[in-house]
Design an enzyme around this catalytic site. Structure first.
Site, PDB file in Angstrom:
ATOM      1  N   LYS A  79      18.890  -0.455  26.853  1.00 47.50           N
ATOM      2  CA  LYS A  79      20.199   0.180  26.671  1.00 47.50           C
ATOM      3  C   LYS A  79      20.032   1.436  25.812  1.00 47.50           C
ATOM      4  O   LYS A  79      19.200   1.458  24.901  1.00 47.50           O
ATOM      5  CB  LYS A  79      21.125  -0.828  25.984  1.00 47.50           C
ATOM      6  CG  LYS A  79      22.587  -0.441  25.891  1.00 47.50           C
ATOM      7  CD  LYS A  79      23.412  -1.625  25.368  1.00 47.50           C
ATOM      8  CE  LYS A  79      24.882  -1.330  25.271  1.00 47.50           C
ATOM      9  NZ  LYS A  79      25.669  -2.510  24.819  1.00 47.50           N
ATOM     10  N   SER A 154      29.685  -3.750  27.745  1.00 51.79           N
ATOM     11  CA  SER A 154      29.272  -2.370  27.683  1.00 51.79           C
ATOM     12  C   SER A 154      27.857  -2.120  28.234  1.00 51.79           C
ATOM     13  O   SER A 154      27.529  -0.979  28.561  1.00 51.79           O
ATOM     14  CB  SER A 154      29.334  -1.863  26.240  1.00 51.79           C
ATOM     15  OG  SER A 154      28.432  -2.576  25.414  1.00 51.79           O
ATOM     16  N   SER A 178      29.051  -8.053  25.562  1.00 51.54           N
ATOM     17  CA  SER A 178      28.478  -6.945  26.346  1.00 51.54           C
ATOM     18  C   SER A 178      27.165  -7.244  27.038  1.00 51.54           C
ATOM     19  O   SER A 178      26.707  -6.421  27.833  1.00 51.54           O
ATOM     20  CB  SER A 178      28.298  -5.719  25.464  1.00 51.54           C
ATOM     21  OG  SER A 178      29.532  -5.083  25.319  1.00 51.54           O
TER      22      SER A 178
END
Ligand code: GLN
Length: 487
Positions: A79, A154, A178
């Site tokens: 990420k 997310s 997330s």
């Protein structure tokens, strides 16, 4: 195509047997990224040259008889809020456009020591605030299972990259769901470990009492392997726990005898079809596999969502104060005063959702409202923790859905932000209490993946792996791939 559909452990076996080189494998993933990333937009940065160079070094080391660790030669993607020295770390924000991390996060150090190859950085909601990846300042990510739907968020890029076979394993962060929610929307296993299990040093902070690094994997065994590599105390993160890290993979069994699961009645209230039917079916299957499942009453846990949006926003408003136009990233041009510099850098640099969280957080922390909101939320948080602890004196895990529904269509965000926040109903209790939780595939409804969640006691990751693995072994959900990725 030959290799990229394999699990991490299958790839590891092939590398160990000499059937595959790291460079060859990295090239296959780069080809898949070239083919699919223009459509799916999971990667914000592809570390093409770095990954190939690293793979060659690792192949040479292997040929010379040295293996760095359990991931020697295996690719991974991260990420874009995890610092990798020399790579961008934008958090999908305009504020950090062009920012390059000057050091490795502890988890990145561990990955490199274990022999992993970093393929690149993945899309996300700006600063990890959101559930759809539509809040990325660099454009949406699409769900490989259905290109007109959200991948979740997310960590939407992490989920989409893995399900579209652009990487064999990925990492995300989970502050309120997330990792688990995008894993759910992409037919993947997603782990949010116990608070303090994995170091956050080098990861951009959102809600510091909630954030954990989490693993996206194709199956439970890959997830167990990766969690073992990442876990452990870190002197650079004082919130990490000095608890021994078991060998999650070696200890993994699929035995459910004596396992007791709790199904909170409140988790079923208001749950709609097809999720409800699939969950009840999964519960019946657990019984058939030898576990006991009891319905239980929870009094406080349903308040976790309200507590979460107060606490997470309060912590975000404090953590994001560092983005001032001076220390990192964006700086407004020709400021006339310090105040003007702060105001314009922040107004121009942050997107709509990040501003909303900062304002909400500043409000609940402000004199006059602090007691009514923030302090009250902390008290309710304690009640939720105590309630879950009581459950775990009698049960091995709580079972429920990961999300209320499957992924909605891209661009169909409700005008009422509360509807968006309601996505997190089942995932936030684990963050509020700091306990571990795992999401895993429980089937499909009209081609859309549906997911079951297990929440366990502190440091009960081995048990969560075991319970999820027993179900996984009895099904073939994880052997299905999105059509777009297999063309
Ligand atoms: N969807 C939640 C939020 O918007 C969770 C985010 C996260 O876990 N990073 O805050």
């Amino acid at each position: 195509m030959a290799n990229i559909k394999h699990t991490l452990l299958e790839l590891k076996a092939k590398l160990d047997a000499g059937d595959l080189t790291s460079e060859g494998l990295v090239r296959e993933y780069l080809d898949q990224i070239d083919r699919l990333n223009p459509t799916i937009h999971a990667f914000l940065y592809v570390a093409r040259e770095e990954a190939l160079a690293q793979a060659r070094i690792l192949d040479q080391e292997r040929a010379a008889g040295t293996l760095r660790g359990p991931l020697h030669g295996l690719p991974i993607a991260l990420k874009d809020n995890m610092s990798v020295e020399g790579m961008q770390n934008t958090c999908a924000s305009k504020f950090l456009e062009g920012y390059v991390a000057p050091y490795d996060a502890t988890i990145v150090k561990k990955l490199k020591e274990a022999g992993a190859v970093i393929l690149g950085k993945l899309n996300m909601d700006e600063f990890a605030m959101g559930s759809s990846t539509e809040y990325s300042a660099y454009g949406d990510t699409k769900n490989p299972w259905s290109l007109d739907r959200i991948p979740g968020g997310s960590s939407g890029g992490s989920a989409a990259a893995l399900s579209a076979m652009m990487a064999p394993i990925t990492l995300g962060t989970d502050t309120g769901g997330s990792v688990r929610q995008p894993a759910a929307f992409n037919n993947l296993v997603g782990l949010k470990p116990t608070y303090g299990r994995i170091s956050r040093y080098g990861i951009t902070a959102f809600g510091s009492t909630l954030d954990q690094v989490g693993v996206f994997a194709r199956d439970v065994r890959d997830c167990a392997l990766m969690a073992g590599v990442l876990s452990g105390v870190d002197p650079m993160d004082s919130t990490t726990a000095d608890e021994p890290v078991p060998d999650y993979l070696a200890g993994l069994t699929a035995d459910l005898s004596g396992i007791r699961l709790a199904l909170p009645k409140s988790f079923l209230d208001g749950l709609k079809e097809p999720m409800k039917g699939l969950l009840l079916h999964t519960v019946e299957e657990y019984r058939a596999l030898g576990a006991t499942v009891d319905e239980i009453d929870l009094t406080f846990a349903h308040n976790a969502l309200a507590v979460y949006y107060i606490v997470a926003s309060a912590e975000a408003s404090s953590n994001l104060a560092r983005f001032d136009g001076i220390r990192y990233g964006r700086r407004a041009e020709n400021p006339v005063s310090a105040r003007d510099l702060y105001t314009r850098s922040r107004s121009e640099g942050f997107g709509e959702e990040v501003k909303r969280r900062i304002m909400l957080g500043t409000y609940v922390l402000s004199a006059g409202f602090y007691d009514a909101y923030y302090n009250t939320a902390l008290k309710v948080r304690t009640l939720i923790k105590e309630e879950l602890r009581r459950v775990f004196t009698q049960y091995d895990a709580i079972i429920g859905p990961t999300t209320p529904t499957g992924p909605r269509r891209l661009g169909e965000r409700s005008d009422n932000i509360i509807d968006e926040y309601l996505n997190d109903l089942y995932t936030v209790p684990a963050n509020i209490a700091g306990v571990p939780a795992i999401a895993f595939p429980m089937g499909f409804a009209e081609g859309i993946p549906m997911s079951c969640q297990l929440i366990g006691d502190y440091f009960s990751e081995p048990k969560l792996f075991q319970i999820a693995y027993a179900y996984e072994k009895a099904h073939d959900h994880i052997t299905r791939y999105p059509e777009v990725a297999t063309l």
